[in-house]
Scaffold this motif. Structure first.
Motif, PDB file in Angstrom:
ATOM      1  N   GLN A   1      57.040  23.957  46.636  1.00 24.18           N
ATOM      2  CA  GLN A   1      56.330  24.533  45.490  1.00 24.18           C
ATOM      3  C   GLN A   1      56.269  23.507  44.370  1.00 24.18           C
ATOM      4  OE1 GLN A   1      58.633  28.170  44.751  1.00 24.18           O
ATOM      5  NE2 GLN A   1      56.918  29.255  45.694  1.00 24.18           N
ATOM      6  N   GLN A   2      55.249  23.642  43.548  1.00 24.76           N
ATOM      7  CA  GLN A   2      55.155  22.804  42.352  1.00 24.76           C
ATOM      8  C   GLN A   2      54.883  23.731  41.173  1.00 24.76           C
ATOM      9  OE1 GLN A   2      52.010  19.836  42.266  1.00 24.76           O
ATOM     10  NE2 GLN A   2      53.242  18.522  40.933  1.00 24.76           N
ATOM     11  N   PRO A   3      55.941  24.382  40.698  1.00 21.52           N
ATOM     12  CA  PRO A   3      55.720  25.367  39.636  1.00 21.52           C
ATOM     13  C   PRO A   3      55.300  24.725  38.315  1.00 21.52           C
ATOM     14  CG  PRO A   3      58.063  25.160  40.144  1.00 21.52           C
ATOM     15  CD  PRO A   3      57.340  24.291  41.120  1.00 21.52           C
ATOM     16  N   GLN A   4      54.743  25.571  37.466  1.00 18.51           N
ATOM     17  CA  GLN A   4      54.382  25.123  36.123  1.00 18.51           C
ATOM     18  C   GLN A   4      55.479  25.567  35.167  1.00 18.51           C
ATOM     19  OE1 GLN A   4      50.338  26.268  35.087  1.00 18.51           O
ATOM     20  NE2 GLN A   4      49.814  24.374  36.134  1.00 18.51           N
ATOM     21  N   ILE A   5      55.790  24.688  34.219  1.00 22.46           N
ATOM     22  CA  ILE A   5      56.747  25.075  33.179  1.00 22.46           C
ATOM     23  C   ILE A   5      56.099  24.895  31.810  1.00 22.46           C
ATOM     24  CG2 ILE A   5      58.864  24.640  34.490  1.00 22.46           C
ATOM     25  CD1 ILE A   5      59.044  21.944  33.013  1.00 22.46           C
ATOM     26  N   GLN A   6      56.696  25.570  30.843  1.00 18.46           N
ATOM     27  CA  GLN A   6      56.214  25.511  29.470  1.00 18.46           C
ATOM     28  C   GLN A   6      56.843  24.291  28.804  1.00 18.46           C
ATOM     29  OE1 GLN A   6      54.367  28.132  28.301  1.00 18.46           O
ATOM     30  NE2 GLN A   6      54.516  28.065  26.076  1.00 18.46           N
ATOM     31  N   MET A   7      56.017  23.385  28.305  1.00 18.56           N
ATOM     32  CA  MET A   7      56.542  22.203  27.604  1.00 18.56           C
ATOM     33  C   MET A   7      55.681  21.919  26.393  1.00 18.56           C
ATOM     34  SD  MET A   7      58.275  19.000  28.562  1.00 18.56           S
ATOM     35  CE  MET A   7      58.511  18.135  30.042  1.00 18.56           C
ATOM     36  N   PHE A   8      56.310  21.835  25.236  1.00 18.90           N
ATOM     37  CA  PHE A   8      55.580  21.615  23.980  1.00 18.90           C
ATOM     38  C   PHE A   8      54.405  22.589  23.866  1.00 18.90           C
ATOM     39  CE2 PHE A   8      57.034  17.317  25.445  1.00 18.90           C
ATOM     40  CZ  PHE A   8      58.149  17.252  24.627  1.00 18.90           C
ATOM     41  N   GLY A   9      54.636  23.837  24.228  1.00 18.02           N
ATOM     42  CA  GLY A   9      53.610  24.861  24.089  1.00 18.02           C
ATOM     43  C   GLY A   9      52.507  24.805  25.147  1.00 18.02           C
ATOM     44  N   LYS A  10      52.640  23.899  26.118  1.00 20.68           N
ATOM     45  CA  LYS A  10      51.595  23.801  27.163  1.00 20.68           C
ATOM     46  C   LYS A  10      52.199  24.098  28.527  1.00 20.68           C
ATOM     47  CE  LYS A  10      49.582  19.679  26.029  1.00 20.68           C
ATOM     48  NZ  LYS A  10      48.792  18.510  26.242  1.00 20.68           N
ATOM     49  N   GLN A  11      51.360  24.577  29.444  1.00 19.91           N
ATOM     50  CA  GLN A  11      51.790  24.796  30.823  1.00 19.91           C
ATOM     51  C   GLN A  11      51.565  23.501  31.607  1.00 19.91           C
ATOM     52  OE1 GLN A  11      53.526  27.941  30.755  1.00 19.91           O
ATOM     53  NE2 GLN A  11      52.630  28.111  32.795  1.00 19.91           N
ATOM     54  N   ILE A  12      52.620  22.907  32.144  1.00 16.63           N
ATOM     55  CA  ILE A  12      52.391  21.706  32.960  1.00 16.63           C
ATOM     56  C   ILE A  12      53.093  21.845  34.319  1.00 16.63           C
ATOM     57  CG2 ILE A  12      52.093  20.102  30.995  1.00 16.63           C
ATOM     58  CD1 ILE A  12      55.034  19.157  31.971  1.00 16.63           C
ATOM     59  N   SER A  13      52.498  21.215  35.331  1.00  9.11           N
ATOM     60  CA  SER A  13      53.108  21.237  36.666  1.00  9.11           C
ATOM     61  C   SER A  13      54.270  20.254  36.685  1.00  9.11           C
ATOM     62  CB  SER A  13      52.096  20.794  37.724  1.00  9.11           C
ATOM     63  OG  SER A  13      51.034  21.703  37.772  1.00  9.11           O
ATOM     64  N   ILE A  14      55.386  20.641  37.266  1.00  6.05           N
ATOM     65  CA  ILE A  14      56.509  19.704  37.343  1.00  6.05           C
ATOM     66  C   ILE A  14      56.086  18.502  38.196  1.00  6.05           C
ATOM     67  CG2 ILE A  14      58.288  21.456  36.949  1.00  6.05           C
ATOM     68  CD1 ILE A  14      58.938  21.253  39.988  1.00  6.05           C
ATOM     69  N   PRO A  15      56.548  17.283  37.832  1.00  2.81           N
ATOM     70  CA  PRO A  15      56.100  16.075  38.535  1.00  2.81           C
ATOM     71  C   PRO A  15      56.897  15.791  39.813  1.00  2.81           C
ATOM     72  CG  PRO A  15      57.439  15.467  36.648  1.00  2.81           C
ATOM     73  CD  PRO A  15      57.359  16.975  36.643  1.00  2.81           C
ATOM     74  N   ARG A  16      56.952  16.762  40.695  1.00  2.00           N
ATOM     75  CA  ARG A  16      57.677  16.650  41.979  1.00  2.00           C
ATOM     76  C   ARG A  16      57.471  17.987  42.681  1.00  2.00           C
ATOM     77  NH1 ARG A  16      60.842  17.436  37.709  1.00  2.00           N
ATOM     78  NH2 ARG A  16      61.853  19.462  37.650  1.00  2.00           N
ATOM     79  N   LEU A  17      57.885  18.075  43.932  1.00  4.11           N
ATOM     80  CA  LEU A  17      57.856  19.365  44.615  1.00  4.11           C
ATOM     81  C   LEU A  17      59.298  19.848  44.758  1.00  4.11           C
ATOM     82  CD1 LEU A  17      55.235  18.778  47.464  1.00  4.11           C
ATOM     83  CD2 LEU A  17      54.866  19.406  45.070  1.00  4.11           C
ATOM     84  N   GLN A  18      59.456  21.151  44.862  1.00  3.01           N
ATOM     85  CA  GLN A  18      60.818  21.663  45.018  1.00  3.01           C
ATOM     86  C   GLN A  18      60.880  22.883  45.927  1.00  3.01           C
ATOM     87  OE1 GLN A  18      61.940  22.614  40.935  1.00  3.01           O
ATOM     88  NE2 GLN A  18      61.471  24.753  41.281  1.00  3.01           N
ATOM     89  N   CYS A  19      62.068  23.131  46.436  1.00  2.92           N
ATOM     90  CA  CYS A  19      62.306  24.316  47.257  1.00  2.92           C
ATOM     91  C   CYS A  19      63.737  24.757  46.984  1.00  2.92           C
ATOM     92  CB  CYS A  19      62.105  23.959  48.731  1.00  2.92           C
ATOM     93  SG  CYS A  19      62.254  25.379  49.815  1.00  2.92           S
ATOM     94  N   TYR A  20      63.905  26.050  46.768  1.00  2.00           N
ATOM     95  CA  TYR A  20      65.215  26.582  46.392  1.00  2.00           C
ATOM     96  C   TYR A  20      65.761  27.457  47.521  1.00  2.00           C
ATOM     97  CZ  TYR A  20      68.675  29.058  43.544  1.00  2.00           C
ATOM     98  OH  TYR A  20      69.841  29.586  43.046  1.00  2.00           O
ATOM     99  N   PHE A  21      66.989  27.165  47.915  1.00  2.13           N
ATOM    100  CA  PHE A  21      67.660  27.941  48.968  1.00  2.13           C
ATOM    101  C   PHE A  21      68.916  28.585  48.398  1.00  2.13           C
ATOM    102  CE2 PHE A  21      65.658  24.366  51.243  1.00  2.13           C
ATOM    103  CZ  PHE A  21      64.916  25.055  52.185  1.00  2.13           C
ATOM    104  N   GLY A  22      69.342  29.670  49.019  1.00 10.95           N
ATOM    105  CA  GLY A  22      70.615  30.214  48.553  1.00 10.95           C
ATOM    106  C   GLY A  22      70.939  31.548  49.190  1.00 10.95           C
ATOM    107  N   ASP A  23      72.121  32.039  48.865  1.00 14.54           N
ATOM    108  CA  ASP A  23      72.513  33.385  49.274  1.00 14.54           C
ATOM    109  C   ASP A  23      71.594  34.361  48.543  1.00 14.54           C
ATOM    110  OD1 ASP A  23      74.482  31.956  50.493  1.00 14.54           O
ATOM    111  OD2 ASP A  23      76.160  32.777  49.342  1.00 14.54           O
ATOM    112  N   PRO A  24      71.395  35.565  49.105  1.00 10.22           N
ATOM    113  CA  PRO A  24      70.387  36.468  48.527  1.00 10.22           C
ATOM    114  C   PRO A  24      70.580  36.778  47.040  1.00 10.22           C
ATOM    115  CG  PRO A  24      71.171  37.300  50.641  1.00 10.22           C
ATOM    116  CD  PRO A  24      72.006  36.092  50.330  1.00 10.22           C
TER     117      PRO A  24
END
Ligand SMILES: O=C(O)CCC(=O)C(=O)O
Ligand SMILES: [Fe+2]
Length: 196
Positions: A41-64
């Protein structure tokens, strides 16, 4: 995964660096497996009042129950893949921490990066122990003392493991800057304990 205590650089006590924790054959197989099987996934985050895509891809794993809030994003864990259970168990033993979550970041080229931050979200508790395993291309990891502003450069290579513990998140920030000359990919796996 033998962990050799090869401290080659003088780091603050809260950062413990181990080289060659995986054979290059194992790390290459794991690298390829994760690239092919993670739900990236490449989620968008709020930065300086703007929505930007994070500059990498990520995947989160874990216990439920190990959901995690980060830069305003609520991340729901994907179930643990079989291929990571052995490493998780070993790192949990070595770090004496029952890791229940894992954030995998994929820096596709040197243009992907992560800005200065501390992993100090409340879900991680006070003085969290985080184990970070690097696969693939070598990238520069920077550590900055919040008070003195002193910066230490630590190149992280394939199979390296960096443990951050104690006041590492309270007293320091870390980042992974862009590197123009780097053309190939790197994965970083940070094992964490998220309070349920
Ligand atoms: O890619 C790295 O080495 C660092 C990743 C990181 O800081 C994080 O996932 O919080
Ligand atoms: Fe981090």
């Amino acid at each position: 995964m033998p962990l050799f205590n090869t401290k080659i650089k003088s780091l603050p006590n809260e950062f413990i660096y181990h080289q060659n924790t995986l054979s290059s054959q194992k790390s290459l197989a794991l690298y390829q497996h994760l690239i092919d099987h993670c739900r990236w996934q490449q989620p968008q985050i709020q930065m300086f009042g703007k929505q930007i895509s994070i500059p990498r891809l990520q995947c989160y794993f874990g216990d439920p129950q190990a959901s995690y809030q980060y830069s305003g994003l609520l991340m729901q864990p994907n179930p643990w893949p079989q291929a990571l259970l052995g490493i998780k168990a070993r790192l949990s033993l070595i770090c004496d921490t029952p890791f229940n979550a894992l954030l995998v970041n994929w820096y596709r080229t040197g243009q992907d990066s992560m800005g200065w931050h501390s992993d100090d979200e409340v879900e991680l508790g006070i003085n969290p122990t985080i184990a970070s395993l690097s696969l693939g291309e070598t990238r520069l990891f920077k550590i900055r003392n919040k008070k003195t502003k002193q910066v230490i450069d630590l190149p992280l290579s394939d199979g390296d493991c960096l443990i951050m513990q104690g006041s590492a998140q309270r007293d320091y920030q870390h980042s992974l800057p862009k590197q123009n000359k780097v053309l190939s990919g790197r994965l970083n796996l940070t094992f964490r304990y998220v309070m349920p």
